[in-house]
Design a protein around this motif. Sequence first.
Motif, PDB file in Angstrom:
ATOM      1  N   ARG A 125      41.618  30.617   9.498  1.00 18.48           N
ATOM      2  CA  ARG A 125      40.726  30.685   8.342  1.00 18.48           C
ATOM      3  C   ARG A 125      39.264  30.491   8.740  1.00 18.48           C
ATOM      4  O   ARG A 125      38.461  29.945   7.989  1.00 18.48           O
ATOM      5  N   SER A 126      38.922  30.934   9.941  1.00 22.06           N
ATOM      6  CA  SER A 126      37.535  30.865  10.372  1.00 22.06           C
ATOM      7  C   SER A 126      36.715  31.932   9.644  1.00 22.06           C
ATOM      8  O   SER A 126      37.134  33.085   9.520  1.00 22.06           O
ATOM      9  N   LEU A 127      35.556  31.549   9.155  1.00 23.11           N
ATOM     10  CA  LEU A 127      34.713  32.491   8.435  1.00 23.11           C
ATOM     11  C   LEU A 127      34.220  33.597   9.365  1.00 23.11           C
ATOM     12  O   LEU A 127      33.854  33.352  10.509  1.00 23.11           O
ATOM     13  N   THR A 128      34.192  34.813   8.859  1.00 23.34           N
ATOM     14  CA  THR A 128      33.598  35.926   9.595  1.00 23.34           C
ATOM     15  C   THR A 128      32.083  35.762   9.613  1.00 23.34           C
ATOM     16  O   THR A 128      31.517  34.939   8.890  1.00 23.34           O
ATOM     17  N   TRP A 129      31.417  36.570  10.416  1.00 21.93           N
ATOM     18  CA  TRP A 129      29.956  36.490  10.483  1.00 21.93           C
ATOM     19  C   TRP A 129      29.301  36.835   9.139  1.00 21.93           C
ATOM     20  O   TRP A 129      28.411  36.093   8.685  1.00 21.93           O
ATOM     21  N   PRO A 130      29.704  37.888   8.446  1.00 19.40           N
ATOM     22  CA  PRO A 130      29.118  38.135   7.123  1.00 19.40           C
ATOM     23  C   PRO A 130      29.344  36.973   6.152  1.00 19.40           C
ATOM     24  O   PRO A 130      28.454  36.640   5.368  1.00 19.40           O
ATOM     25  N   GLN A 131      30.505  36.351   6.221  1.00 19.14           N
ATOM     26  CA  GLN A 131      30.765  35.208   5.346  1.00 19.14           C
ATOM     27  C   GLN A 131      29.883  34.017   5.700  1.00 19.14           C
ATOM     28  O   GLN A 131      29.455  33.265   4.819  1.00 19.14           O
ATOM     29  N   ARG A 132      29.581  33.850   6.976  1.00 18.84           N
ATOM     30  CA  ARG A 132      28.703  32.749   7.384  1.00 18.84           C
ATOM     31  C   ARG A 132      27.271  32.988   6.914  1.00 18.84           C
ATOM     32  O   ARG A 132      26.593  32.056   6.470  1.00 18.84           O
ATOM     33  N   ILE A 133      26.819  34.228   6.999  1.00 17.26           N
ATOM     34  CA  ILE A 133      25.478  34.534   6.486  1.00 17.26           C
ATOM     35  C   ILE A 133      25.431  34.265   4.983  1.00 17.26           C
ATOM     36  O   ILE A 133      24.482  33.677   4.461  1.00 17.26           O
TER      37      ILE A 133
END
Length: 333
Positions: A125-133
């Motif tokens: 369930r690690s956030l993707t890069w777009p989700q982190r932005i």
Amino acid sequence: MKLGALGLPPYQTFSLEDLEDATNNFDTTAFIGEGSQGQMYRGRLRDGTFVAIRCLKMKKSHSTQSFMHHVELFSKLRCRHLASALGHCFECYLDDSSVSRIFLIFEYIPNGTLRSWISEGHSERSLTWPQRISAAIGIAKGIQFLHTGIVPGVYSNNLKITDILMDQNLVAKISSYNLPLLSESAGKVGHRTSALPKDLSNSSRVNYEDKVDVYDFGVILLEMILGRPSKSRNGVQILENQLQVVVATDDATRRSIADPAIQTSCSDQSLKTMMEICVRCLLMDPAERPSVEDVLWNLQFAAQVQGAWCGDSRSTSPCESPFQSADLLIPFH
């Protein structure tokens, strides 16, 4: 209309009986934790709404009237990127009617802390890069609301990544902020200023109090980029120095120090932009740190170039966009 759009019930005054009913008389199974800002309980109101209840024991004798200006400020803390205020309750001593405890009722955020989605080994369930932005934009919007969306603004909020909660839609919400009421209950007065140089005058500290939150945001952003926590202020400085060096190098070097979970799903320009704004937030001189509005502009630029890269990329890496249309505009709530 804006408050209704948040899907929150109207702010209200609760009775102690309401809260006892919601928590099964503050049963240990409802207890979430305890910190400098009181005990926290999870409750369920009679209409089925889950809430977080903060219990503050007052150290001095005050009348209910003396707290009303604090409560008025608290009632305005409603924003998509805050754990918003739903109501309060005063418990008074029977002999003199002074306040013995204050209960602050917040919306309940069910999906864990931001750190649990980044740095604790939950690869599934690690956030993707777009989700982190998107999460970074949400945090910055929450800070902006605390500074400018209410009067007086709320500054020096001692923000930590564990204070950022994720809701069921992975919207980031700030769950802890520097309310004067919380400081009074703990017997403290004034703001945390560890992110400011010790030799600043008191007037300069007031002028730069917004930059304390910008520094703390930089610490959070550092963990979102690198995927690992910083254990101390010195550790933050070491990682920031590494980041400052690689920002000026090539794409491969920048990717090599980023969280492995996002190395193949980020565009070079968006990663570089995020690293640059992180380094600027962590500058030792508060005058050189960016404003929250500047931070937001850069984050939204990173979101836009990432979106364009995803549209053009033939990669099979995670590239789904979590952005709402509002995330690509600088909002003044």
